[in-house]
Each structure stands twice: as C-alpha cells, then as structure tokens.
Motif scaffolding. Structure first.
Motif, PDB file in Angstrom:
ATOM      1  N   THR A 183     -29.846  38.696  -4.919  1.00 32.37           N
ATOM      2  CA  THR A 183     -29.787  37.264  -4.637  1.00 32.37           C
ATOM      3  C   THR A 183     -29.855  36.490  -5.941  1.00 32.37           C
ATOM      4  O   THR A 183     -30.436  36.947  -6.928  1.00 32.37           O
ATOM      5  CB  THR A 183     -30.954  36.823  -3.734  1.00 32.37           C
ATOM      6  N   THR A 184     -29.247  35.329  -5.948  1.00 35.91           N
ATOM      7  CA  THR A 184     -29.315  34.444  -7.101  1.00 35.91           C
ATOM      8  C   THR A 184     -30.631  33.678  -7.074  1.00 35.91           C
ATOM      9  O   THR A 184     -31.407  33.783  -6.124  1.00 35.91           O
ATOM     10  CB  THR A 184     -28.146  33.451  -7.102  1.00 35.91           C
ATOM     11  N   ARG A 238     -28.858  32.772  -2.784  1.00 33.10           N
ATOM     12  CA  ARG A 238     -27.575  33.190  -2.217  1.00 33.10           C
ATOM     13  C   ARG A 238     -27.387  34.690  -2.409  1.00 33.10           C
ATOM     14  O   ARG A 238     -27.657  35.226  -3.487  1.00 33.10           O
ATOM     15  CB  ARG A 238     -26.427  32.426  -2.879  1.00 33.10           C
ATOM     16  N   ARG A 239     -26.902  35.360  -1.377  1.00 30.02           N
ATOM     17  CA  ARG A 239     -26.710  36.810  -1.450  1.00 30.02           C
ATOM     18  C   ARG A 239     -25.457  37.146  -2.252  1.00 30.02           C
ATOM     19  O   ARG A 239     -24.391  36.568  -2.029  1.00 30.02           O
ATOM     20  CB  ARG A 239     -26.578  37.396  -0.041  1.00 30.02           C
ATOM     21  N   ALA A 242     -26.987  45.143  -3.784  1.00 30.58           N
ATOM     22  CA  ALA A 242     -27.200  43.810  -3.223  1.00 30.58           C
ATOM     23  C   ALA A 242     -28.315  43.096  -3.965  1.00 30.58           C
ATOM     24  O   ALA A 242     -29.282  43.706  -4.418  1.00 30.58           O
ATOM     25  CB  ALA A 242     -27.547  43.922  -1.740  1.00 30.58           C
ATOM     26  N   ARG A 288     -21.120  40.226 -11.219  1.00 28.15           N
ATOM     27  CA  ARG A 288     -21.013  40.051  -9.776  1.00 28.15           C
ATOM     28  C   ARG A 288     -19.679  40.576  -9.254  1.00 28.15           C
ATOM     29  O   ARG A 288     -18.654  40.489  -9.933  1.00 28.15           O
ATOM     30  CB  ARG A 288     -21.147  38.580  -9.398  1.00 28.15           C
ATOM     31  N   ASP A 295     -17.873  41.756   4.546  1.00 29.51           N
ATOM     32  CA  ASP A 295     -18.607  41.135   5.645  1.00 29.51           C
ATOM     33  C   ASP A 295     -17.813  41.238   6.939  1.00 29.51           C
ATOM     34  O   ASP A 295     -18.379  41.409   8.000  1.00 29.51           O
ATOM     35  CB  ASP A 295     -18.887  39.660   5.313  1.00 29.51           C
TER      36      ASP A 295
END
Length: 311
Positions: A58-59, A63-64, A56, A301, A311
């Motif tokens: 983030t950008t 954003r995740r 995991a 990604r 999710d």
C-alpha cells in the motif's frame, strides 16, 4: 666532505600525465567492478525481464499497489541462479571500456587543449561568461563524443553478455570471441548499434546541465549572499542529477538497440519487438509508457493496466 647521505634530498618529481592516467584507470577499474551488479540488474530490468512475482503493498495514502522486486531481491535471484560470480557477468568489456575512455580523453585533451578561462559571475558580463560556457561545453562535447565512439563496441559486448541471463544463452563468451562473432554476423556496424541515441543523450545532458547551471548561478544566486561561492559549486552537481532523469530514455533506447535482434531471447519476440530503428524503439516505449523503465531500483510499481486485468 659531502657524502650521498649528507646531500639534500631532491623533492619528489611531480606526477607525469602517464602516472595520472594509470591512477585514473586503476580507480576507474575499481569503481566499475563495485558498481557492476547495479548496472547488471538495471540492464535486466530495462529489457523487461521480471523473473520474480510482484508483492502486494500500500502507498502512504492507503491505496493498494503491486511492487516489483527491488535491487536486493533481484540480485539475490541472480546469485541463486548463477552464484555470486554471476553478478559480474559482462564486467571485463566494461573494464576495457573504462580504460580506453581514460586514454582517449587524455589524448584528446593533449591534442585539443582547452583555453584557460576566468570564471565570470557578474550579470553585467553575461554575454562574455555565456560565450565562455559555450566554449567549455563544446570542448567537453568533443571529448565525450570521441570517447563514446571509441568505447561503444565494448558497451555493446557488455550489454549482450548480461542480456544472456534472460534466455540462458552462451553465445557471447570471452572478449575476443564476442568481437569475432559480432564482426562475422553483423559486420562493423554491429559494434555501433545504439550509438546515435547514446551520443545524443550525452550531448543533450552536457549542454542542458552546463547552461542551466550557468543561468542559475548568474540570475538566481545573489552576489551579496555570503554563501554564494558554495552554492555555485553545487549547482552543476544538482543540475546533473535533474537532467540525467530527463535524458534517461536515450540511454534506455541505446541499451535496447544493442540487444535487439542479435540472436538473444531478450532482443526477440515475445520479449521484445524487432525494431527498425532507434526512433521505432523510442515510439514503442513511449506508447507502452515504459520510457523510464529501469530508472529506479526500489519501489517499482506494476503498471495500473496490469493490476486492472488481474482484478
């Protein structure tokens, strides 16, 4: 009385074409060996083999996202499974391919010498200079196509040797053993699977790169600019980087076709569908959004569709 010691020493003779070819072969061998781990990891990513779980992150906008392992993580995994020597699986056919490519290019240049042309950059001579660019590119294309045809069988062998990592097979071991096995199972055609997209990609790359560089140097670079010669010398290099990104799908499809339905897990369901042709492979990758799979070694990604299901 003159003695051998007193005689003027003769200047060293100019290097012969054979000496130059030998030097290029040795240099190519070294470069091939050094860069092989990069191409090995790239090939495994191309066939869709992802043995490590994404992490995991983030950008820069917060954003995740989930990142797939980069080159170093992937290379460490290969070393963990096969040892350091495992990073050089499939190297020997690539070295043979590099040597054959050098010899073929040298022989073709001798058989079809290129006309000496003067570089023309004046806009008034656009038609003349364009004609010369077309001649030069046509000559390069002939050399590139003949070289690719001669070396493609060894490219197929190398790709299959590397792809065995996915299913842990030992089907392709040893250069001569691989040649015998492919010929018995698939005939001569087995050595040239994936040749068409590979050649098309290289031809498209060559023409786009040369023509774009020509038009940029002719129209965009001002003759009155003091650094115009320096800018023109780098234009083709920059265009090569840009065009290589656009032609990457051809190389991806060529590598996948070399593995597809050859008896290895990497080229069979569930890892990969069995493709009827390279166009079928292209369409499948396009629909999946994977036409550029393996084009990057870092900051890879996980597709958004995969994240939404998790999710």
């Amino acid at each position: 009385m003159e003695t051998p010691e007193n005689l003027p020493r003769q200047r060293d003779a100019a290097p012969t074409p054979v000496d130059m070819d030998t030097a290029i072969v040795l240099l190519g061998t070294g470069v091939t060996a050094i860069t092989h781990p990069l191409l090995y990891v790239k090939l495994l990513i191309q066939v869709g083999h992802e043995p490590l779980a994404p992490t995991a992150g983030t950008t820069m906008f917060g954003r995740r996202v989930l990142y797939l392992p980069g080159f170093f993580s992937y290379a460490q995994h290969i070393v963990k499974v096969d040892g350091k020597r495992g990073l050089f699986r499939g190297l020997s056919p690539r070295i043979v391919s590099s040597a054959i490519s050098t010899m073929v290019r040298s022989k073709v240049k001798q058989a079809i010498p290129q006309e000496q042309v003067e570089v023309v950059s004046n806009r008034d001579d656009l038609k003349t200079s364009l004609r010369k660019v077309v001649k030069e590119t046509s000559h390069e294309m002939v050399i590139q196509c003949l070289s690719r045809i001669a070396t493609h069988p060894f490219h197929v062998i190398s790709v299959r040797c590397m792809a065995q990592f996915v299913g842990r097979e030992v089907k392709y071991r040893g250069l001569f053993s691989c040649i015998t096995k492919i010929f018995k199972e698939e005939g001569v055609g087995g050595f040239f699977v994936g040749l068409i997209p590979h050649v098309l990609g290289e031809v498209v790359f060559l023409w786009c790169c040369n023509l774009l560089a020509h038009f940029i140097n002719t129209y965009a670079v001002d003759e009155n600019f003091s650094q115009a010669p320096a800018v023109r010398s780098y234009t083709k290099f920059v265009m090569g980087i840009a065009v290589s990104v656009l032609t990457y799908p051809f190389m991806l499809v060529a590598d996948l076709m070399a593995v597809n339905n050859c008896g290895l897990a990497a080229g069979l369901p569930p890892h990969s569908p069995i493709f009827k042709s390279w166009l079928h492979c292209w369409n499948h990758l396009s629909h999946q959004g994977h036409l550029f799979r393996g084009s990057s070694f870092f900051f890879r990604r996980v597709p958004m569709t995969s994240m939404s299901t998790e999710d």
